[in-house]
Scaffold this active site. Structure first.
Site, PDB file in Angstrom:
ATOM      1  N   LYS A  16       0.829  -1.215   0.000  1.00 49.17           N
ATOM      2  CA  LYS A  16       0.000   0.000   0.000  1.00 49.17           C
ATOM      3  C   LYS A  16       0.861   1.262   0.000  1.00 49.17           C
ATOM      4  O   LYS A  16       0.636   2.182  -0.787  1.00 49.17           O
ATOM      5  CB  LYS A  16      -0.952   0.004   1.223  1.00 49.17           C
ATOM      6  CG  LYS A  16      -1.887  -1.191   1.284  1.00 49.17           C
ATOM      7  CD  LYS A  16      -2.812  -1.140   2.493  1.00 49.17           C
ATOM      8  CE  LYS A  16      -2.101  -1.141   3.834  1.00 49.17           C
ATOM      9  NZ  LYS A  16      -1.351  -2.397   4.122  1.00 49.17           N
ATOM     10  N   ARG A  91      -9.492   0.693   8.961  1.00 47.13           N
ATOM     11  CA  ARG A  91      -9.010  -0.652   9.275  1.00 47.13           C
ATOM     12  C   ARG A  91     -10.052  -1.447  10.052  1.00 47.13           C
ATOM     13  O   ARG A  91      -9.804  -2.609  10.380  1.00 47.13           O
ATOM     14  CB  ARG A  91      -7.753  -0.528  10.132  1.00 47.13           C
ATOM     15  CG  ARG A  91      -6.478  -1.090   9.493  1.00 47.13           C
ATOM     16  CD  ARG A  91      -5.399  -0.869  10.516  1.00 47.13           C
ATOM     17  NE  ARG A  91      -4.147  -1.501  10.262  1.00 47.13           N
ATOM     18  CZ  ARG A  91      -3.113  -0.937   9.633  1.00 47.13           C
ATOM     19  NH1 ARG A  91      -3.231   0.238   9.073  1.00 47.13           N
ATOM     20  NH2 ARG A  91      -1.975  -1.563   9.566  1.00 47.13           N
ATOM     21  N   ARG A 130      11.556  -5.351   4.892  1.00 43.68           N
ATOM     22  CA  ARG A 130      11.179  -3.939   4.696  1.00 43.68           C
ATOM     23  C   ARG A 130      12.120  -3.004   5.465  1.00 43.68           C
ATOM     24  O   ARG A 130      12.407  -3.211   6.633  1.00 43.68           O
ATOM     25  CB  ARG A 130       9.741  -3.711   5.166  1.00 43.68           C
ATOM     26  CG  ARG A 130       9.363  -2.228   5.188  1.00 43.68           C
ATOM     27  CD  ARG A 130       7.879  -2.005   5.146  1.00 43.68           C
ATOM     28  NE  ARG A 130       7.175  -2.459   6.323  1.00 43.68           N
ATOM     29  CZ  ARG A 130       5.841  -2.398   6.449  1.00 43.68           C
ATOM     30  NH1 ARG A 130       5.091  -1.920   5.468  1.00 43.68           N
ATOM     31  NH2 ARG A 130       5.265  -2.831   7.548  1.00 43.68           N
ATOM     32  N   ARG A 163      11.445  -1.305  10.989  1.00 41.52           N
ATOM     33  CA  ARG A 163      10.404  -1.004  11.982  1.00 41.52           C
ATOM     34  C   ARG A 163      10.365  -2.087  13.057  1.00 41.52           C
ATOM     35  O   ARG A 163      10.457  -3.277  12.753  1.00 41.52           O
ATOM     36  CB  ARG A 163       9.042  -0.924  11.289  1.00 41.52           C
ATOM     37  CG  ARG A 163       8.789   0.446  10.671  1.00 41.52           C
ATOM     38  CD  ARG A 163       7.580   0.465   9.778  1.00 41.52           C
ATOM     39  NE  ARG A 163       6.394  -0.160  10.375  1.00 41.52           N
ATOM     40  CZ  ARG A 163       5.222  -0.227   9.745  1.00 41.52           C
ATOM     41  NH1 ARG A 163       5.080   0.289   8.539  1.00 41.52           N
ATOM     42  NH2 ARG A 163       4.191  -0.798  10.332  1.00 41.52           N
ATOM     43  N   ARG A 174       0.211  -8.990  13.622  1.00 37.60           N
ATOM     44  CA  ARG A 174      -0.482  -7.972  12.826  1.00 37.60           C
ATOM     45  C   ARG A 174      -1.305  -8.604  11.720  1.00 37.60           C
ATOM     46  O   ARG A 174      -2.382  -8.113  11.388  1.00 37.60           O
ATOM     47  CB  ARG A 174       0.530  -6.977  12.253  1.00 37.60           C
ATOM     48  CG  ARG A 174       1.036  -6.016  13.340  1.00 37.60           C
ATOM     49  CD  ARG A 174       2.360  -5.403  12.975  1.00 37.60           C
ATOM     50  NE  ARG A 174       2.252  -4.622  11.765  1.00 37.60           N
ATOM     51  CZ  ARG A 174       3.195  -4.556  10.830  1.00 37.60           C
ATOM     52  NH1 ARG A 174       4.308  -5.240  10.969  1.00 37.60           N
ATOM     53  NH2 ARG A 174       3.023  -3.803   9.782  1.00 37.60           N
TER      54      ARG A 174
END
Ligand code: ADP
Ligand code: ADP
Ligand code: ZN
Length: 218
Positions: A16, A91, A130, A163, A174
């Site tokens: 996203k 969300r 990431r 992160r 998550r």
């Protein structure tokens, strides 16, 4: 002209943020990412940032009321007058309803919910590699989308970091939260005739082209 609000739907790691950054350039409307807004608050040490951190560290959702207030404040800024690309919000169904109420109070509506579909296996591969820019929030992948110079942001020269919530344990949590609380939005927007599905397992440029095709077909 009526503003264009697009929602990017998809699991953590679906792409996203990556796609939103490309759509900003193509569409000329801002990228509004709830996760980025929370991380900005946190880096400034605001009360909201400290509250959000407790949830983010555990991979849980921040409560709807504070999240909705923060995003609606952002959408009320002048640069969002022509619309926005919403990433990571809504969300939950409650957030989606609050957004709809706020838009319809101004005679506005969502243009489309763009669902970027990616398998769980691939999501975990993406989250594990990431890297995010500390300065500007740009995202990279150590294998799939590396920066030109290791550890340095192509866009602003800022330092890249991993992160804390991208560790395997928190990433799995998550994804559970996503399937329980966010995935129902897919049916929700389908029923409203707003859902558009995009195959998110293609290379970044191909996903971008598919998104543009859908958006231009609206
Ligand atoms: P990703 O890009 O991996 O999907 P985000 O940056 O969007 O992750 O979100 C990181 C964290 O911020 C979430 O795990 C959650 O704790 C919090 N968060 C972000 N957006 C929302 C939201 N709309 N509602 C509740 N919590 C949110
Ligand atoms: P989200 O915002 O949905 O959590 P990101 O845009 O942060 O997802 O992407 C998650 C990770 O996957 C990042 O490391 C990014 O560089 C990488 N990525 C994004 N899109 C693709 C793609 N189409 N193919 C391979 N890797 C991708
Ligand atoms: Zn940067």
């Amino acid at each position: 002209m009526e503003p264009n609000y697009y929602i990017l739907l998809g699991a953590p790691g679906a792409g996203k943020g990556t796609q939103a950054a490309m759509l900003v350039l193509a569409l000329g409307i801002p990228h509004v990412a709830s996760g980025d807004l929370f991380r900005e608050h946190l880096s400034k040490g605001t009360e909201l940032g400290l509250l959000a951190k407790q949830y983010m560290d555990e991979g849980k959702l921040v409560p709807d009321d504070v999240t909705v207030r923060m995003v609606l404040d952002r959408l009320a800024q002048p640069d969002c007058a022509k619309g926005a690309i919403l990433d990571g919000f809504p969300r939950t169904i409650a957030q989606a309803q609050a957004l709809e109420r706020a838009l319809s109070a101004n005679g506005q509506r969502i243009k489309a919910a763009l669902y970027i579909k990616v398998s769980t296996e691939e999501l975990l591969r993406r989250l594990g590699g990431r890297y995010t820019c500390k300065n500007c929030g740009a995202v990279y992948h150590i294998v799939f989308d590396p920066p030109k110079q290791p550890g340095v942001c192509d866009k602003c020269g800022g330092p890249l970091y991993q992160r804390a919530d991208d560790t395997p344990e928190t990433a799995k949590k998550r994804l559970d939260v996503y399937f329980q609380q966010t995935a129902p939005l897919i049916e929700y927007y389908r029923q409203q005739g707003l859902l558009r599905e995009i195959d998110g397992e293609q290379p970044i440029e191909a996903v971008h082209a598919a998104l543009l095709k859908v958006i231009r077909g609206e």
